[in-house]
Design a protein around this motif. Structure first.
Motif, PDB file in Angstrom:
ATOM      1  N   LYS A  99       0.617  -0.997  -0.269  1.00  0.00           N
ATOM      2  CA  LYS A  99      -0.036   0.255   0.200  1.00  0.00           C
ATOM      3  C   LYS A  99       0.899   1.252   0.368  1.00  0.00           C
ATOM      4  N   THR A 100       1.499   1.044   0.765  1.00  0.00           N
ATOM      5  CA  THR A 100       2.817   2.678   0.831  1.00  0.00           C
ATOM      6  C   THR A 100       3.062   2.943   0.111  1.00  0.00           C
ATOM      7  N   VAL A 101       3.875   1.359  -0.917  1.00  0.00           N
ATOM      8  CA  VAL A 101       4.810   1.393  -1.847  1.00  0.00           C
ATOM      9  C   VAL A 101       4.163   2.298  -3.514  1.00  0.00           C
TER      10      VAL A 101
ATOM     11  N   VAL B 106      -2.593  10.402   2.476  1.00  0.00           N
ATOM     12  CA  VAL B 106      -2.836   9.966   4.021  1.00  0.00           C
ATOM     13  C   VAL B 106      -2.906   8.078   3.898  1.00  0.00           C
ATOM     14  N   ASP B 107      -1.669   7.944   4.816  1.00  0.00           N
ATOM     15  CA  ASP B 107      -1.101   6.526   4.857  1.00  0.00           C
ATOM     16  C   ASP B 107      -2.203   5.965   6.409  1.00  0.00           C
ATOM     17  N   GLU B 108      -1.750   3.924   6.608  1.00  0.00           N
ATOM     18  CA  GLU B 108      -2.514   3.690   7.969  1.00  0.00           C
ATOM     19  C   GLU B 108      -3.881   5.126   8.688  1.00  0.00           C
ATOM     20  N   ILE B 109      -4.869   5.316   7.372  1.00  0.00           N
ATOM     21  CA  ILE B 109      -5.480   6.108   8.350  1.00  0.00           C
ATOM     22  C   ILE B 109      -6.682   5.540   8.628  1.00  0.00           C
TER      23      ILE B 109
HETATM   24 MG   LIG Z   1       2.311   0.658   4.485  1.00  0.00          MG
END
Ligand SMILES: [Mg+2]
Ligand SMILES: Nc1ncnc2c1ncn2[C@@H]1O[C@H](COP(=O)(O)OP(=O)(O)OP(=O)(O)O)[C@@H](O)[C@H]1O
Length: 400
Positions: free
Chosen positions: A55-57, A174-177
């Protein structure tokens, strides 16, 4: 082979040598930003997936593409103990300043800075040494009520108007929302709703665990009309072969077909594990052809290392009753598991499971994909527990 030339990138958010299997999401995001730029309505995106699926990538790649196409983006990672106001305000300040790089500041950007200044004061956001719009006249009645559901929409509309005045799109990423509280998620949805109603150029692209559709639905009933939840899943066998084969070929090596098949079997196509296996097999191989035997040796090493570090670290953070809960989940041959099955296995009533279930959800170990169902957030975690359940049970018996 030479470890320095190893192309694989196991890690958190580390760019893979080949980003495979994500074309549909990249295309959809492109359409979202294109429509937003044209002031046409489009659903915002929250990417959902288990730990280590990429997801982050993907957010990083989406940000790179958004900026390249002339959008103005911010990408922040939500954390458990940080407020949404604290997360967004410093990043939105940067965006507004980016919209006014020269001495000439448009009225809309100036207004954006004034509203941001109110927001920062209202929610006591820590800004370090930087000041926001100190030399501008005060603006009352905007983002100064103290109610996030009223003030965040004011701020988003002011920022989106600033973007419109510069013919650009602001992309809030926003990551880790899933770490936002229900109130914060509700405020974010109201803000997006208002922006969309006015056809303004601001879009949200976020990522989090698969609890998000349920969380968003609980926060606001119209969430599913505002958002789509593209699933970032494991790679299929052909994609796994590309994720391994292409980087190896580019670095002057190759995988035997059966070596790639075994990696797919072992990893089930989960990207983080694919990178770990690819990396270990590369290091073990003595020549430029990576064989089945190399992967067999790599599997032993990687599984041992993951068990000792990746899985064990998570498992050791749990209490005995939480561990027993997870062991009961892992014993089920199908996933998701029904809460009733866990209760049956532990010989307790479903209502007695509440505290352990809540603690495991809080610790990010499990999530509830649908009412009465539970699943692990970390791929292959159930298999790890089954491998080690007997050690744990033995240790607990000895302690008793
Ligand atoms: Mg991640
Ligand atoms: N599409 C892909 N193809 C191949 N490898 C990938 C792909 N996406 C991610 N990876 C690899 O998977 C690993 C995990 O990626 P990432 O950190 O983005 O996952 P994540 O979903 O954000 O995990 P978490 O939920 O723990 O934050 C990295 O090593 C990355 O290089």
């Amino acid at each position: 082979m030479d470890a320095i030339a190893n192309p694989f990138s196991p890690g958190a958010g580390s760019k893979p040598p080949e980003l495979v299997g994500r074309d549909a999401i990249l295309d959809d995001a492109n359409i979202l930003l294109g429509r937003t730029r044209a002031h046409r309505s489009a659903k915002n995106m929250i990417l959902i997936g288990l730990r280590g699926v990429g997801k982050t990538v993907l957010l990083n790649e989406l940000q790179r593409r958004a900026d390249k196409s002339g959008c103005c983006s911010l990408l922040e990672e939500a954390r458990e103990n940080q407020s949404l106001a604290q997360l967004l305000a410093p990043a939105l300040r940067k965006v507004l300043l980016q919209l006014s790089p020269t001495a000439h500041v448009s009225d809309a950007v100036r207004c954006g800075l004034q509203v941001l200044r109110n927001f920062i004061g209202t929610f006591r956001v820590q800004m370090g040494d930087v000041s926001v719009a100190m030399n501008l006249a005060p603006l009352t009645g905007q983002a100064d009520s103290g109610d996030l559901e009223a003030d965040l929409p004011d701020l988003f509309i002011a920022v989106a108007n600033a973007a419109a005045s510069c013919n650009t799109v602001v992309v809030v990423m926003v990551d880790e929302i899933q770490y936002l509280s229900e109130n914060e998620l509700a405020a974010l949805l109201v803000a997006l709703h208002k922006v969309q109603q006015q056809g303004l150029p601001l879009a949200l692209i976020a990522a989090g665990l698969p609890v998000l559709p349920a969380m968003a639905g609980e926060a606001k009933s119209y969430a599913e009309r505002l958002l789509v939840f593209p699933e970032v899943g494991p790679l299929n066998e052909a994609e796994t072969a590309r994720a391994l084969g292409e980087p190896a070929r580019a670095a002057g090596a190759e995988f035997k077909h059966e070596a790639m098949e075994l990696i797919y079997q072992q990893t089930q196509g989960y990207p983080y594990f694919v990178q770990e296996w690819g990396s270990a097999a590369w290091n073990i191989a003595s020549g430029s052809v990576i064989t089945l035997d190399d992967v067999n040796r790599a599997s032993e090493l990687v599984r041992g290392a993951l068990d000792r570090n990746f899985f064990r670290v998570r498992f050791d953070r749990l209490t005995d009753s939480e561990k027993r809960f997870l062991e009961a989940m892992a014993a089920s041959p199908i996933s998701p598991v029904r809460t009733g099955q866990v209760a049956e296995k532990l010989k307790v009533r479903v209502s007695n499971l509440g505290p352990a279930r809540a603690a495991l959800i809080n610790k990010g170990m499990i999530y509830s994909p649908a009412h009465g169902e539970l699943a692990f957030t970390v791929p292959l975690f159930g298999e790890f527990i089954l491998r080690h359940a007997s050690d744990g049970a033995h240790a607990r018996r000895t302690r008793l």
